[in-house]
Enzyme design. Structure first.
Site, PDB file in Angstrom:
ATOM      1  N   ALA A 187      -7.113  35.786  14.309  1.00  0.00           N
ATOM      2  CA  ALA A 187      -8.083  36.524  13.493  1.00  0.00           C
ATOM      3  C   ALA A 187      -8.650  35.687  12.351  1.00  0.00           C
ATOM      4  O   ALA A 187      -9.512  36.158  11.614  1.00  0.00           O
ATOM      5  CB  ALA A 187      -7.431  37.789  12.918  1.00  0.00           C
TER       6      ALA A 187
ATOM      7  N   LYS B  55     -12.494  29.816  14.196  1.00  0.00           N
ATOM      8  CA  LYS B  55     -11.587  28.735  14.571  1.00  0.00           C
ATOM      9  C   LYS B  55     -10.840  28.997  15.880  1.00  0.00           C
ATOM     10  O   LYS B  55     -10.739  28.082  16.712  1.00  0.00           O
ATOM     11  CB  LYS B  55     -10.604  28.434  13.441  1.00  0.00           C
ATOM     12  CG  LYS B  55      -9.722  27.228  13.753  1.00  0.00           C
ATOM     13  CD  LYS B  55      -9.010  26.693  12.534  1.00  0.00           C
ATOM     14  CE  LYS B  55      -7.886  27.568  12.088  1.00  0.00           C
ATOM     15  NZ  LYS B  55      -6.964  26.879  11.145  1.00  0.00           N
TER      16      LYS B  55
ATOM     17  N   THR C 219      -0.549  37.335   7.875  1.00  0.00           N
ATOM     18  CA  THR C 219       0.034  37.312   9.212  1.00  0.00           C
ATOM     19  C   THR C 219       1.027  38.448   9.441  1.00  0.00           C
ATOM     20  O   THR C 219       1.196  38.899  10.580  1.00  0.00           O
ATOM     21  CB  THR C 219       0.724  35.963   9.461  1.00  0.00           C
ATOM     22  OG1 THR C 219       1.701  35.732   8.450  1.00  0.00           O
ATOM     23  CG2 THR C 219      -0.295  34.822   9.448  1.00  0.00           C
TER      24      THR C 219
ATOM     25  N   LYS D  82     -35.095  21.735  39.298  1.00  0.00           N
ATOM     26  CA  LYS D  82     -34.726  22.895  38.500  1.00  0.00           C
ATOM     27  C   LYS D  82     -34.923  24.139  39.364  1.00  0.00           C
ATOM     28  O   LYS D  82     -35.976  24.315  39.971  1.00  0.00           O
ATOM     29  CB  LYS D  82     -35.581  22.960  37.235  1.00  0.00           C
ATOM     30  CG  LYS D  82     -35.462  24.250  36.444  1.00  0.00           C
ATOM     31  CD  LYS D  82     -36.744  25.053  36.563  1.00  0.00           C
ATOM     32  CE  LYS D  82     -36.630  26.363  35.811  1.00  0.00           C
ATOM     33  NZ  LYS D  82     -37.813  27.237  36.075  1.00  0.00           N
TER      34      LYS D  82
ATOM     35  N   HIS E 122     -38.409   9.175  44.355  1.00  0.00           N
ATOM     36  CA  HIS E 122     -38.284   8.974  42.923  1.00  0.00           C
ATOM     37  C   HIS E 122     -39.517   9.489  42.172  1.00  0.00           C
ATOM     38  O   HIS E 122     -40.588   9.658  42.743  1.00  0.00           O
ATOM     39  CB  HIS E 122     -38.050   7.494  42.613  1.00  0.00           C
ATOM     40  CG  HIS E 122     -38.994   6.566  43.299  1.00  0.00           C
ATOM     41  ND1 HIS E 122     -38.834   6.162  44.596  1.00  0.00           N
ATOM     42  CD2 HIS E 122     -40.125   5.971  42.851  1.00  0.00           C
ATOM     43  CE1 HIS E 122     -39.819   5.343  44.933  1.00  0.00           C
ATOM     44  NE2 HIS E 122     -40.615   5.222  43.899  1.00  0.00           N
TER      45      HIS E 122
END
Length: 478
Positions: free
Chosen positions: A29, A41, A104, A371, A383
């Site tokens: 958390a 984090k 905690t 794509k 190419h």
């Protein structure tokens, strides 16, 4: 206190090396202010895997099968959940929300309704370097009210310090912010994971939180003094071959990534992958590589990519969330979000963008770009070509410099090229358009209308001309 039996034993057969009587509580958390990132984090990626996901995979490999993850409310908590749900382990997960950052102790207490086992393993979610070899000694230690994992480190930084008595007996843990100058010089640290008996943990947490009602944050380590005083606590020192486990700053992230990279590379080498220079490749944690594959220096393999047997990734190739089929060879190119079938060749400096599926034994030349392209087997693409939003049938030849003009300023449109067609060099296919089976376009043609099966199109704009078979018939009649 007389020693009670261990939860398991290293002498037990492999199938008994699980710990169904232990639920892991993962504390995820925190926001990680010292990390300086908008990503929470616990969700921050290192080698393609969130920090807390590294923890869960280590727990899974260590024999844990149930875990409760404590997350923050709102978008921060959802980011952690998304990161973990997209990278599943063998652990059955549930989540609880810590509504307020009250420490905690409060975070662990929030999981009480989810924990039904006799023991709880509390683990911080910012330990991406934690390993099963470090977890298992804590799980295998003699049964006690509390078992704490410790280690001696060269740089204890802001980690909690282990305080011992004159004879080495455990006296407690002091958080860095509460430690005196002499205590901060201690190099034995709390690693951030503990095992508790459930029937000890919950009443002690109630007492701790009751006393902290008017004083802000409370730590889960505050439940330890009672166990220490009664002689019911154990401190288990584990090996720290790769330095600190926790991550606080961008420097820590870079250090952790260096360690994880080497672990990942070693795992693939041991599985039979040929990596030419172990210090010159980047392979994410979720990547799968089959034995016999060859990885040249400078290669980056990211996300959930798969490299199948005997494929070869040439120098400086980037593969992201893609499948490289068996026996394929790709040279100094970029492939993202795409699938290559068997024995596909892609030349240097080409870019395969997301949504491409390339059939077996196809060849893509140099400096080409694809794509959202579905390419049949045995296709040749020259190419300097661009094939976007296109469906190409098998055995078709695309000449050098050919492009699909798929965008009209408002939207993208599809080009369909049939089986065994021949697209001349520098052809422009203005979508939406269809070139039929065995049809041909002349070099430099601008095709704005459909070309039927077997037809020819040449010119600017292209006009239909008789097919070769029709011309030969006319010549014979003349």
């Amino acid at each position: 206190m007389e020693s009670e039996p261990r939860l398991s034993s290293d002498d037990d057969p492999p199938e008994s090396k699980l710990f169904p009587q232990v639920t892991a509580v993962v504390l995820a958390a925190g926001d990680g202010q010292r990390l300086g990132s908008e990503i929470p984090k616990p969700a921050y990626p290192i080698c393609g895997r969130a920090m807390s996901a590294h923890v869960l995979h280590a727990l899974s490999d260590g024999g844990i099968r149930m875990a409760v993850v404590v997350v923050a409310p709102g978008a921060r908590g959802q980011a952690v959940r998304d990161a973990l749900d997209s990278d599943p382990s063998a652990i059955e997960l549930s989540y609880v929300v810590q509504q307020e950052p009250r420490g905690t102790a409060d975070a662990v207490m929030a999981t009480r309704g989810e924990v039904m086992t006799s023991h709880v393993l509390v683990v911080n979610g910012d330990l991406p370097l934690i390993t099963p070899a470090q977890i298992r000694p804590v799980l295998l230690a003699e049964d006690a009210d509390a078992v704490i994992a410790t280690a001696h480190v060269d740089d204890p930084s802001q980690m909690g310090r282990i305080v011992r008595g004159e004879r080495g007996s455990l006296q407690g843990i002091v958080e860095w912010r509460d430690a005196s100058e002499s205590e901060r010089r201690i190099c034995e640290v709390n690693l951030g994971f503990y095992r508790f008996r459930s029937d000890y943990l919950w009443p002690e947490l109630e007492c701790v939180l009751g006393g902290a009602a008017n004083s802000g944050e409370a730590y889960v380590t505050s439940v330890l003094p009672s166990a220490v005083a009664q002689g019911h606590a154990r401190a288990v020192e584990v090996a720290m071959d790769d330095g600190r486990l926790n991550v606080e700053t961008p420097i820590d992230v870079a250090d952790a990534a260096t360690v994880l990279r080497q672990r990942i590379v070693t795992r693939h080498l041991e599985a039979g992958v040929h990596i030419r220079d172990r210090d010159a490749v980047w392979i994410d944690a979720q990547v799968a590589i089959s034995d016999g594959a060859v990885i040249e220096p400078g290669v980056h393999i990211r996300g959930r990519s798969e490299v199948e047997a005997n494929a070869r990734l040439g120098p400086n190739t980037v593969v992201e969330d893609s499948v490289i089929g068996e026996g394929s060879v790709v040279e100094s190119c970029t492939i993202k979000g795409s699938t290559l079938d068997k024995e596909v060749e892609i030349g240097p400096y080409s870019t395969i963008r997301p949504g491409c599926v390339i059939g077996s034994r196809s060849h893509i030349g140099t400096h080409a770009e694809l794509k959202q392209a579905h390419v049949g087997s045995g296709v040749q693409i020259g190419h300097f070509s661009y094939m976007g939003d296109v469906d190409i049938g098998p055995r078709t030849n695309i000449g050098a410099g050919a492009i699909t003009c798929n965008f009209d300023g408002d939207g993208k449109h599809l080009t369909v090229i049939g089986e065994a067609a021949f697209i001349g060099s520098d052809t422009m296919l203005v979508a939406p358009v269809r070139v039929g089976n065995r049809a041909r376009t002349g070099a430099g043609s601008v095709v704005t209308r459909d070309v039927p099966d077997g037809g020819n199109a040449v010119g600017h704009p292209a006009r239909l001309t008789p097919a070769r078979a029709e011309r030969r018939g006319s010549e014979r009649q003349a």
